[in-house]
Scaffold this motif. Structure first.
Motif, PDB file in Angstrom:
ATOM      1  N   THR A  41       8.515   2.442   7.786  1.00 41.64           N
ATOM      2  CA  THR A  41       8.868   1.969   6.450  1.00 41.64           C
ATOM      3  C   THR A  41       8.414   0.516   6.358  1.00 41.64           C
ATOM      4  N   LEU A  42       7.135   0.319   6.240  1.00 40.28           N
ATOM      5  CA  LEU A  42       6.541  -1.009   6.377  1.00 40.28           C
ATOM      6  C   LEU A  42       7.104  -2.021   5.391  1.00 40.28           C
ATOM      7  N   LEU A  62       1.095   0.387  13.749  1.00 40.44           N
ATOM      8  CA  LEU A  62       0.785   1.341  12.684  1.00 40.44           C
ATOM      9  C   LEU A  62       1.892   1.231  11.653  1.00 40.44           C
ATOM     10  N   GLY A  63       1.548   0.815  10.446  1.00 42.46           N
ATOM     11  CA  GLY A  63       2.526   0.657   9.387  1.00 42.46           C
ATOM     12  C   GLY A  63       2.344   1.696   8.295  1.00 42.46           C
ATOM     13  N   ILE A  64       3.426   2.394   7.956  1.00 39.59           N
ATOM     14  CA  ILE A  64       3.389   3.453   6.944  1.00 39.59           C
ATOM     15  C   ILE A  64       4.329   3.089   5.806  1.00 39.59           C
ATOM     16  N   THR A  70       3.687  -2.046  -2.604  1.00 39.58           N
ATOM     17  CA  THR A  70       4.282  -2.714  -1.453  1.00 39.58           C
ATOM     18  C   THR A  70       3.322  -2.706  -0.270  1.00 39.58           C
ATOM     19  N   LEU A  71       2.641  -1.586  -0.078  1.00 44.20           N
ATOM     20  CA  LEU A  71       1.709  -1.454   1.039  1.00 44.20           C
ATOM     21  C   LEU A  71       0.584  -2.476   0.944  1.00 44.20           C
ATOM     22  N   THR A  87      -2.724   0.514   8.629  1.00 45.97           N
ATOM     23  CA  THR A  87      -1.723   0.907   7.642  1.00 45.97           C
ATOM     24  C   THR A  87      -2.133   2.216   6.976  1.00 45.97           C
ATOM     25  N   ALA A  88      -1.143   2.915   6.443  1.00 42.92           N
ATOM     26  CA  ALA A  88      -1.411   4.205   5.799  1.00 42.92           C
ATOM     27  C   ALA A  88      -0.423   4.446   4.671  1.00 42.92           C
ATOM     28  N   HIS A  89      -0.912   5.040   3.599  1.00 44.14           N
ATOM     29  CA  HIS A  89      -0.053   5.424   2.476  1.00 44.14           C
ATOM     30  C   HIS A  89       0.482   6.819   2.764  1.00 44.14           C
TER      31      HIS A  89
END
Length: 325
Positions: A41-42, A62-64, A70-71, A87-89
């Protein structure tokens, strides 16, 4: 205040944002250079930035996040760490798919923070807050195809509304609130946050309103948000699979803000940290269950008095941490 001034003020507040239980999370995860870490929950990347700094910028992160806006802000914040950040959506329940995409398997640590970000709350057009006028939306990912909260409010039956507000909001006035919503929408659709907040407030007995520490609509908005975003289902799916991706010695930190979520985490951690889980009436173990984790925090960690002074939203936060055996 003009819209431009309001936007600038919100931007400054987001830039100054400090993640809840920040020091505690970093201390428990204890990130090391070369380690692989997941922030499911980045958000605005406060936890992730602190984690990377603790590891001298040499850990892999790794940020999701399911919120595209927000991402994007998180990506900008973490840009100084270069290729060490991916990072990933996605929803955090989809972490396994993202791990495969980036060719990761085992993790040295993982974190999820199950709450609404300050950015989401502060934007009236997102519909999370009853304090400001906005569309009754509440979707963390408006692009995800899920219906907004207004759809539930205007279409759900009395029984379903009562269940949602009672189950997810744990509001003893759930029946009165559901009835008030049905009556109000029979006159005209309920489309805005302030409309719904006013309906819920009037549904509360006057004596209750006078004694309540929070706005009467707090629990109803919480319940609708949880249902719109399938928050309990997301958490359950994540907890069932994340331990398989932790290395021995790897740690999982979970921050919750709601009693239902905390109970789910507590129950799962208890089951995975004990041996036999057979019913008590069975005299001899037949489950052959062995502990998978050990509890690092036997009781939830809560915000310190110092943190509560600067961040009132941390008052309901609970942190639980386990370590993979």
């Amino acid at each position: 205040m003009t819209s431009e001034q309001d936007s600038a003020q919100n931007q400054q507040e987001w830039d100054d944002h400090v993640s809840v239980l920040l020091n505690e999370v970093i201390d428990y995860l204890d990130p090391k250079p070369g380690g692989y870490y997941l922030d499911g929950t980045l958000g605005l990347a406060g936890h992730s930035e602190a984690l990377l700094k603790k590891a001298d910028g040499k850990a892999h992160l790794l940020g999701i996040d399911r919120d595209l806006e927000t991402l994007e802000r998180a990506r900008n914040r973490l840009e100084p760490f270069g290729d060490n950040v991916v990072t990933a959506h996605a929803r955090f329940s989809e972490f396994e798919m993202v791990l495969r995409d980036v060719n990761w398997d085992q993790l040295d640590g993982a974190l999820i923070d199950i709450g609404v970000s300050s950015m989401q709350i502060d934007q009236a057009e997102r519909g999370f807050s009853f304090k400001t006028e906005g569309p009754l939306d509440m979707r963390m990912d408006p692009s995800g195809g899920m219906p907004p909260a207004s759809s539930i409010v205007n279409k759900a039956s009395y029984e379903k509304l009562k269940f949602i507000i009672g189950r997810y909001g744990e509001d003893p006035m759930c029946g009165r609130i559901a009835k008030a919503i049905i009556e109000a929408r029979s006159i005209s659709p309920i489309e805005t946050t302030t409309q719904l907040a006013s309906i819920v407030e009037k549904a509360y007995p006057a004596k209750w309103r006078a004694k309540s520490r929070n706005h009467p609509a707090t629990r109803t908005f919480q319940a609708l948000r949880m249902v719109v975003n399938s928050e309990l289902e997301e958490l359950e799916a994540f907890l069932k699979r994340i331990l398989d991706h932790l290395r021995p010695g790897g740690r999982l930190a979970v921050i919750t803000f709601h009693s239902l979520e905390d109970r789910m985490v507590k129950r799962m951690f208890k089951e995975e940290s004990t041996g036999c889980i057979c019913p008590k009436q069975i005299p001899v173990c037949i489950c052959n269950h062995t502990p998978n984790i050990k509890l690092i925090t036997r009781k939830p960690v809560t915000a310190s008095p110092e943190e509560l002074k600067i961040n009132s939203r941390s008052s309901s936060a609970k942190l639980r941490v386990v370590e993979k055996l």
